[in-house]
Scaffold this motif. Structure first.
Motif, PDB file in Angstrom:
ATOM      1  N   LEU A  64       0.836  -1.194   0.000  1.00 15.64           N
ATOM      2  CA  LEU A  64       0.000   0.000   0.000  1.00 15.64           C
ATOM      3  C   LEU A  64       0.872   1.246   0.000  1.00 15.64           C
ATOM      4  CD1 LEU A  64      -2.645  -0.941   2.730  1.00 15.64           C
ATOM      5  CD2 LEU A  64      -3.151  -0.552   0.313  1.00 15.64           C
ATOM      6  N   ASN A  65       0.397   2.277  -0.682  1.00 18.97           N
ATOM      7  CA  ASN A  65       1.017   3.595  -0.610  1.00 18.97           C
ATOM      8  C   ASN A  65       0.109   4.526   0.178  1.00 18.97           C
ATOM      9  OD1 ASN A  65       3.316   3.063  -2.356  1.00 18.97           O
ATOM     10  ND2 ASN A  65       1.834   2.992  -4.030  1.00 18.97           N
ATOM     11  N   GLY A  66       0.708   5.453   0.914  1.00 14.96           N
ATOM     12  CA  GLY A  66      -0.057   6.472   1.618  1.00 14.96           C
ATOM     13  C   GLY A  66      -0.023   7.766   0.825  1.00 14.96           C
ATOM     14  N   TYR A  67      -1.198   8.367   0.587  1.00 12.34           N
ATOM     15  CA  TYR A  67      -1.296   9.587  -0.213  1.00 12.34           C
ATOM     16  C   TYR A  67      -2.044  10.670   0.555  1.00 12.34           C
ATOM     17  CZ  TYR A  67      -0.210   6.502  -4.176  1.00 12.34           C
ATOM     18  OH  TYR A  67       0.375   5.589  -5.023  1.00 12.34           O
ATOM     19  N   PHE A  68      -1.487  11.868   0.579  1.00 14.17           N
ATOM     20  CA  PHE A  68      -2.196  13.023   1.108  1.00 14.17           C
ATOM     21  C   PHE A  68      -2.979  13.685  -0.012  1.00 14.17           C
ATOM     22  CE2 PHE A  68       0.820  12.959   4.696  1.00 14.17           C
ATOM     23  CZ  PHE A  68      -0.077  13.159   5.736  1.00 14.17           C
ATOM     24  N   LYS A  69      -4.159  14.210   0.314  1.00 10.39           N
ATOM     25  CA  LYS A  69      -4.902  15.004  -0.650  1.00 10.39           C
ATOM     26  C   LYS A  69      -4.261  16.378  -0.758  1.00 10.39           C
ATOM     27  CE  LYS A  69      -8.976  14.729   1.242  1.00 10.39           C
ATOM     28  NZ  LYS A  69     -10.443  14.866   1.405  1.00 10.39           N
ATOM     29  N   MET A  70      -4.474  17.025  -1.895  1.00  7.93           N
ATOM     30  CA  MET A  70      -3.936  18.364  -2.088  1.00  7.93           C
ATOM     31  C   MET A  70      -4.637  19.337  -1.143  1.00  7.93           C
ATOM     32  SD  MET A  70      -1.626  17.984  -4.372  1.00  7.93           S
ATOM     33  CE  MET A  70      -1.290  19.656  -4.909  1.00  7.93           C
ATOM     34  N   GLY A  71      -3.901  20.332  -0.689  1.00  7.43           N
ATOM     35  CA  GLY A  71      -4.480  21.324   0.201  1.00  7.43           C
ATOM     36  C   GLY A  71      -4.224  20.987   1.657  1.00  7.43           C
ATOM     37  N   ASP A  83      -5.257   6.989  -7.434  1.00 11.66           N
ATOM     38  CA  ASP A  83      -6.620   7.019  -7.958  1.00 11.66           C
ATOM     39  C   ASP A  83      -7.466   5.828  -7.519  1.00 11.66           C
ATOM     40  OD1 ASP A  83      -6.090   9.398  -9.376  1.00 11.66           O
ATOM     41  OD2 ASP A  83      -5.134   8.242 -10.982  1.00 11.66           O
ATOM     42  N   THR A  84      -6.887   4.914  -6.724  1.00 11.60           N
ATOM     43  CA  THR A  84      -7.649   3.751  -6.260  1.00 11.60           C
ATOM     44  C   THR A  84      -7.545   3.626  -4.742  1.00 11.60           C
ATOM     45  OG1 THR A  84      -5.722   2.319  -6.656  1.00 11.60           O
ATOM     46  CG2 THR A  84      -7.382   2.486  -8.424  1.00 11.60           C
ATOM     47  N   PRO A  85      -8.072   4.602  -3.994  1.00 11.75           N
ATOM     48  CA  PRO A  85      -7.984   4.537  -2.526  1.00 11.75           C
ATOM     49  C   PRO A  85      -8.824   3.399  -1.969  1.00 11.75           C
ATOM     50  CG  PRO A  85      -9.450   6.309  -3.192  1.00 11.75           C
ATOM     51  CD  PRO A  85      -8.826   5.790  -4.453  1.00 11.75           C
ATOM     52  N   LEU A  86      -8.247   2.652  -1.040  1.00 14.57           N
ATOM     53  CA  LEU A  86      -8.945   1.539  -0.407  1.00 14.57           C
ATOM     54  C   LEU A  86      -9.289   1.835   1.048  1.00 14.57           C
ATOM     55  CD1 LEU A  86      -6.779  -1.418  -1.769  1.00 14.57           C
ATOM     56  CD2 LEU A  86      -9.004  -0.654  -2.614  1.00 14.57           C
ATOM     57  N   LEU A  87      -8.393   2.551   1.728  1.00 14.67           N
ATOM     58  CA  LEU A  87      -8.575   2.886   3.134  1.00 14.67           C
ATOM     59  C   LEU A  87      -8.338   4.379   3.321  1.00 14.67           C
ATOM     60  CD1 LEU A  87      -6.417   0.004   4.694  1.00 14.67           C
ATOM     61  CD2 LEU A  87      -8.890  -0.027   4.307  1.00 14.67           C
ATOM     62  N   ALA A  88      -8.955   4.935   4.350  1.00 17.99           N
ATOM     63  CA  ALA A  88      -8.732   6.333   4.708  1.00 17.99           C
ATOM     64  C   ALA A  88      -8.184   6.399   6.122  1.00 17.99           C
ATOM     65  CB  ALA A  88     -10.028   7.139   4.604  1.00 17.99           C
ATOM     66  N   ALA A  89      -7.429   7.432   6.403  1.00 12.50           N
ATOM     67  CA  ALA A  89      -6.905   7.657   7.751  1.00 12.50           C
ATOM     68  C   ALA A  89      -6.978   9.146   8.051  1.00 12.50           C
ATOM     69  CB  ALA A  89      -5.473   7.158   7.870  1.00 12.50           C
ATOM     70  N   ARG A  90      -7.205   9.459   9.303  1.00  9.03           N
ATOM     71  CA  ARG A  90      -7.294  10.864   9.699  1.00  9.03           C
ATOM     72  C   ARG A  90      -6.469  11.088  10.956  1.00  9.03           C
ATOM     73  NH1 ARG A  90      -9.883  15.374   8.452  1.00  9.03           N
ATOM     74  NH2 ARG A  90     -10.394  16.892  10.061  1.00  9.03           N
ATOM     75  N   MET A  91      -5.717  12.179  10.946  1.00  9.77           N
ATOM     76  CA  MET A  91      -4.910  12.560  12.096  1.00  9.77           C
ATOM     77  C   MET A  91      -5.626  13.643  12.899  1.00  9.77           C
ATOM     78  SD  MET A  91      -1.084  12.653  10.406  1.00  9.77           S
ATOM     79  CE  MET A  91      -1.581  13.811   9.115  1.00  9.77           C
ATOM     80  N   HIS A  92      -5.511  13.559  14.218  1.00 12.29           N
ATOM     81  CA  HIS A  92      -6.069  14.563  15.118  1.00 12.29           C
ATOM     82  C   HIS A  92      -4.958  15.052  16.039  1.00 12.29           C
ATOM     83  CE1 HIS A  92     -10.294  13.553  14.091  1.00 12.29           C
ATOM     84  NE2 HIS A  92      -9.846  12.320  14.011  1.00 12.29           N
TER      85      HIS A  92
END
Length: 285
Positions: A64-71, A83-92
């Motif tokens: 798996l590769n980890g990708y940040f969205k722009m912005g 272009d094929t995201p399988l999982l999402a992660a969020r930092m707090h």
């Protein structure tokens, strides 16, 4: 996913919809699979009722590769490509009631939680990893909490050690693992990375017994232990790609189960966020 509006539209269209089962499309993981047949054990039932194990046959592919969205965002995606995201992660931030890192089962933060990671306390550097229970899965009927010891040293120093329950069905057991910084072959195989981390299964041994880096087999440490995962920071010119993660050995064949694979991934991501926070603090000083 580089356009924020497109990303928001994508998340809205996939809210609450689990990702399709992963199907192997190439032999990228063959080099990391140990020789011989896969281990024999009773496969547990997933929450959807279908048989599932870790690695090639589990919730996510072995690489798996980890990708940040722009912005400006604290959400990133994991997938084989941007272009094929399988999982999402969020930092707090550590100043809220939310865990500092949340991994979701699906391409948006509206999906079920796969795992979380946060500081054990304000006064200790250890991390608390939580793997929620899976409804309808007998051997996953209770959530699991894992304490990962975290060094207070800078990037590239020390080790991250933890004990976790891994395996499938009646084969579930507690095992010790340790993330070690590495320049070895397991890391270099990640698209040419020269420095990263490898996860060592401390309760195992390999057939070749370890030895010098030039002579020992891929997936074996110098002290003869098995490497079950590796990750490294992005080594390309991509502005959105953050890191690459790879399951290996017992985690790849399914011996460690879905939970074992998830523990491998969430602990790697936790180290990444620790290093990211450290780098940000150093840059701001």
């Amino acid at each position: 996913m580089g356009n924020p509006k497109e990303a928001e539209a994508f998340e809205a269209s996939t809210d609450g919809v689990p990702p399709p089962p992963y199907q192997e499309t190439d032999n990228i993981a063959d080099a990391y699979r140990p020789p011989g047949p896969a281990p024999s054990y009773d496969v547990g039932e997933s929450s959807s009722g279908s048989a599932s194990t870790s690695g090639l046959r589990g919730k996510f592919p072995p690489a798996l590769n980890g990708y940040f969205k722009m912005g400006f965002t604290k959400t990133f995606h994991l997938g084989e490509t941007k272009d094929t995201p399988l999982l999402a992660a969020r930092m707090h931030s550590g100043l809220t009631k939310n865990p500092e890192l949340v991994l979701y089962d699906g391409p948006s933060d509206k999906g079920p939680i796969l795992a979380t990671a946060t500081s054990q306390s304000l006064f200790r550097s250890n991390s608390l990893i939580t793997i929620p229970a899976q409804e309808g899965v007998d051997h996953d009927s209770a959530s699991q909490e894992v304490i990962m010891s975290c060094p207070k040293m800078g990037r590239g120093n020390g080790t991250y050690k933890f004990t976790a329950k891994v395996g499938v069905g009646k084969e579930t057991r507690s095992e010790e693992f340790e993330w070690r910084s590495s320049h070895g072959s397991e890391v270099r195989e990640l698209d040419g990375y020269r420095w990263g981390w490898k996860l060592v299964r401390l309760s195992s041994s390999t057939a070749d017994g370890g030895g010098e880096r030039a002579t020992r087999a891929l997936g074996s440490t110098s002290d003869g232990l098995e490497v079950v995962a590796a990750w490294a920071h992005n080594n390309s010119m991509s502005m959105s790609k953050a890191f690459k993660f790879q399951l290996m050995g017992s985690a790849l064949t399914g011996m460690l189960g879905d939970r074992g694979a998830t523990v491998c991934l969430i602990t790697a991501m936790r180290i990444y966020t620790i290093e990211l926070a450290t780098s940000t603090a150093v840059a701001a000083s």
